[in-house]
Structures are given as structure tokens and as C-alpha cells.
Design an enzyme around this catalytic site. Structure first.
Site, PDB file in Angstrom:
ATOM      1  N   VAL A 184       0.802  -1.221   0.000  1.00 33.26           N
ATOM      2  CA  VAL A 184       0.000   0.000   0.000  1.00 33.26           C
ATOM      3  C   VAL A 184       0.839   1.277   0.000  1.00 33.26           C
ATOM      4  O   VAL A 184       0.292   2.357  -0.216  1.00 33.26           O
ATOM      5  CB  VAL A 184      -0.951   0.052   1.217  1.00 33.26           C
ATOM      6  CG1 VAL A 184      -2.022  -1.009   1.106  1.00 33.26           C
ATOM      7  CG2 VAL A 184      -0.181  -0.064   2.522  1.00 33.26           C
ATOM      8  N   TYR A 185       2.132   1.193   0.242  1.00 35.40           N
ATOM      9  CA  TYR A 185       2.929   2.414   0.296  1.00 35.40           C
ATOM     10  C   TYR A 185       2.966   3.073  -1.081  1.00 35.40           C
ATOM     11  O   TYR A 185       3.486   2.503  -2.045  1.00 35.40           O
ATOM     12  CB  TYR A 185       4.354   2.135   0.760  1.00 35.40           C
ATOM     13  CG  TYR A 185       4.480   1.681   2.203  1.00 35.40           C
ATOM     14  CD1 TYR A 185       3.419   1.794   3.101  1.00 35.40           C
ATOM     15  CD2 TYR A 185       5.667   1.157   2.675  1.00 35.40           C
ATOM     16  CE1 TYR A 185       3.540   1.386   4.412  1.00 35.40           C
ATOM     17  CE2 TYR A 185       5.807   0.754   3.993  1.00 35.40           C
ATOM     18  CZ  TYR A 185       4.743   0.863   4.856  1.00 35.40           C
ATOM     19  OH  TYR A 185       4.881   0.455   6.156  1.00 35.40           O
ATOM     20  N   SER A 186       2.385   4.262  -1.141  1.00 35.46           N
ATOM     21  CA  SER A 186       2.330   5.036  -2.385  1.00 35.46           C
ATOM     22  C   SER A 186       1.809   4.195  -3.543  1.00 35.46           C
ATOM     23  O   SER A 186       2.352   4.219  -4.659  1.00 35.46           O
ATOM     24  CB  SER A 186       3.706   5.628  -2.724  1.00 35.46           C
ATOM     25  OG  SER A 186       4.134   6.508  -1.717  1.00 35.46           O
TER      26      SER A 186
END
Length: 327
Positions: A60-62
């Protein structure tokens, strides 16, 4: 650089892990403060130069671009087998049904997507990114076991949850003969020590490696109390972790860090990390870095020792906090 075994495994990781939440395209996802690829790559390269072999990211990071940036940098700077890559699954990656969570369908879909973005055949550590209240534990654990048996992950880990939840998952894995969690990535620092009550003793008893996130309390332990950064002004998650109800006590802790750092003539980050590293349960804090000296300061903490009196000074002002960071 110092290295340690991750929990009871034979896997050797550097005593510091580089967290890659700060690296990703700013227009993707909800982290406007992240560094785009060209600005991110020097941090990954410097970490490797310092001997850091442990890199942590999440799908989900960026919106997945963190994994892409890390994967390309690893391919350019170091042999794949010389590093330990950790990523996570649970957060929402697409709208609609089955776009998030720890169902068998979601896990099988997301491990393949993460491997594609990272440009690798396997991840060393595949972690559940919080507890999924909607999916049976058995479904999640068997799916993770199958991911390991398929060769797509070497080990599995968990992240912030209640100790009773983690204990139950460990027991179910053991009962079925499924792959056991080897690590817990939890929220622990001088401003949030609730994990000391139950989670750290559980991990010590079960031989689980502890790799805390936000060891510097989103930078609050490294700057004056009223000073803010670009991230602190826009980081909704971080601002929800540290509340006004404990502000006076938290301020006294921050001031104690500053006082000891000034006396010892070292950056405040070294003091905060040295405190965390002094705990026998801790394997490798996950550090963030948006300035290159952050990495050098963190590495210097490995050789820094606090006195018993200094540790008492750092800890004495802490008061109980509301439990946060599990969602």
C-alpha cells in the site's frame, strides 16, 4: 554494521532495517511527503554502503510505487541474495470486493503483484499488515503457509495487534503444523511503550523477532517539542498516534532526550535509538530517512551505550497511553 538472527530463525538481518514508506511517487496514495524515485535511490544506496541488508516496504505504500522503487534500486546496487526484502499485505489496493484484507484470494493475488513490482521471485519476509477481523484466522494462516511452500516467501511476519490475537494465531499455526510467524513489527518508542506490557514478553517467550516501526515517533524525538516537519503537518496516521492527553508527559520525554544528547554531544536520534536497541527483545528497528545524515546517525547508535541513569531519565516521565496503531 551489526547483524542478528531474526527471532529463532537462522536469517541474519542488520540491526537496523530501512523502512521505505518515505520512498514513492507523491501523487500516488495518501503520502504527499514521500520522495520520488530519483530522490529516493541515494538513500537505498547509502543504506547498502553502511551494511544495512534489511529493507521493509508494503504493497500500500504510495500505491505500490515504493515496492517498484526499492526493487529497481536493489537490482542496480546489490545482489538479490545479499539483502532481506520484507513487504506486507492487508491494506486496500483496489476498490470493490476482495481489494483488501487477508483472505486466501487477497493474499494469493497480492503476493504475485508485490513480486512483480519488486522484480523478484520471492520476498524474504511476508508480513500481515495488521489483524483482519473479517477473515477466519485459519484461512489467513493456511494461505500464508501455502505462499511459503510455493517458494514466494521465505518467512512470514505480523504487525501491530493485541497480544491475545497474536498468541491465538501462533497457537493455531502450531496446531495445524503451518508456517509460524517469525517476527512482529509493532509500534514502540520512548513516547509509546504500551508494547512493553504484553507483546514484548510474548515475543521473548515465543522466540519472535521484534522489528519496531516509528522508533523515533515520527521524528518527534529528534526535534524541539513545538517544531514541525512537512510530514508532521500532513501525516494523518502519525498525528493520530500521539494525542493531547499525554502531551505534557511526552514533552518531558522529548526534553530528556534533548538534554542527554546535548550532554553526550550526539544527535537526538542516537539517544532514542540507543534506548530501543538496549532492550533484549529488539531485533532491528525499522528506521525512516529523508535526509542522508539520518542513516549515518542511526548507524552510529549501534555503537552507542546509555548508562543506567540515562535510561532511567528517559523512562521516568512516561505515563500510560491509549492503545493505538492497530488499525
Amino acid at each position: 554494521m551489526n547483524y542478528t538472527r531474526l527471532g529463532n530463525t537462522g536469517l541474519e538481518v542488520s540491526r537496523l532495517g530501512l523502512g521505505c514508506m518515505s520512498y514513492g511517487e507523491p501523487d500516488r496514495g495518501s503520502h504527499a511527503w514521500t520522495l520520488p524515485e530519483e530522490q529516493s535511490r541515494p538513500f537505498i544506496r547509502r543504506a547498502i554502503e553502511l551494511g544495512i541488508n534489511f529493507f521493509d516496504t508494503a504493497n500500500v505504500y504510495s500505491d505500490g510505487t515504493s515496492e517498484e522503487i526499492l526493487g529497481r534500486a536493489i537490482r542496480d546496487y546489490v545482489a538479490r541474495d545479499d539483502v532481506v526484502i520484507a513487504t506486507k499485505v492487508n491494506g486496500r489496493m483496489k476498490p470493490g470486493p476482495n481489494g483488501a484484507g487477508l483472505s486466501r484470494k487477497a493474499i494469493f493475488s497480492e503476493i504475485d503483484a508485490s513480486l512483480k513490482r519488486l522484480g523478484t521471485d520471492y520476498v524474504d519476509l511476508y508480513q500481515i499488515h495488521r489483524f483482519d477481523h473479517q477473515t477466519p484466522i485459519e484461512e489467513t494462516l493456511e494461505a500464508l503457509h501455502d505462499v511459503v511452500k510455493a517458494g514466494k516467501a521465505r518467512y512470514i511476519g505480523a504487525s501491530s495487534m493485541y497480544a491475545w490475537q497474536f498468541s491465538k494465531m501462533l497457537s493455531v499455526s502450531q496446531a495445524h503444523g503451518w508456517t509460524k510467524f517469525v517476527s512482529m513489527q509493532n509500534h514502540l518508542n520512548l513516547l509509546y511503550r504500551e508494547e512493553e506490557r504484553e507483546m514484548l514478553p510474548l515475543c521473548k517467550s515465543e522466540g519472535i523477532g521484534v522489528i519496531p516501526w516509528s522508533p523515533l515517533a515520527r521524528g518527534r524525538l529528534t526535534r524541539d517539542w513545538r517544531e514541525q516537519s512537512e510530514r508532521s503537518q500532513t501525516d494523518e496516521l502519525g498525528n493520530g498516534l500521539y494525542t493531547r492527553t499525554t502531551a505534557d508527559a511526552d514533552r518531558r520525554v522529548v526534553e530528556a532526550v534533548a538534554k542527554i544528547a546535548q550532554k553526550r554531544e550526539v544527535p537526538r536520534a542516537q539517544i532514542a535509538l540507543a534506548w530501543l536497541l538496549s532492550k533484549s527483545e529488539i531485533s532491528a528497528p525499522i528506521i525512516g530517512a529523508t535526509k542522508l545524515h539520518h542513516l549515518d546517525d542511526a548507524a552510529a547508535a549501534l555503537g552507542f551505550r546509555l548508562t543506567a541513569a540515562e535510561i532511567q531519565t528517559l523512562e521516568v516521565n512516561y505515563i500510560p497511553h491509549s492503545v493505538v496503531g492497530f488499525s
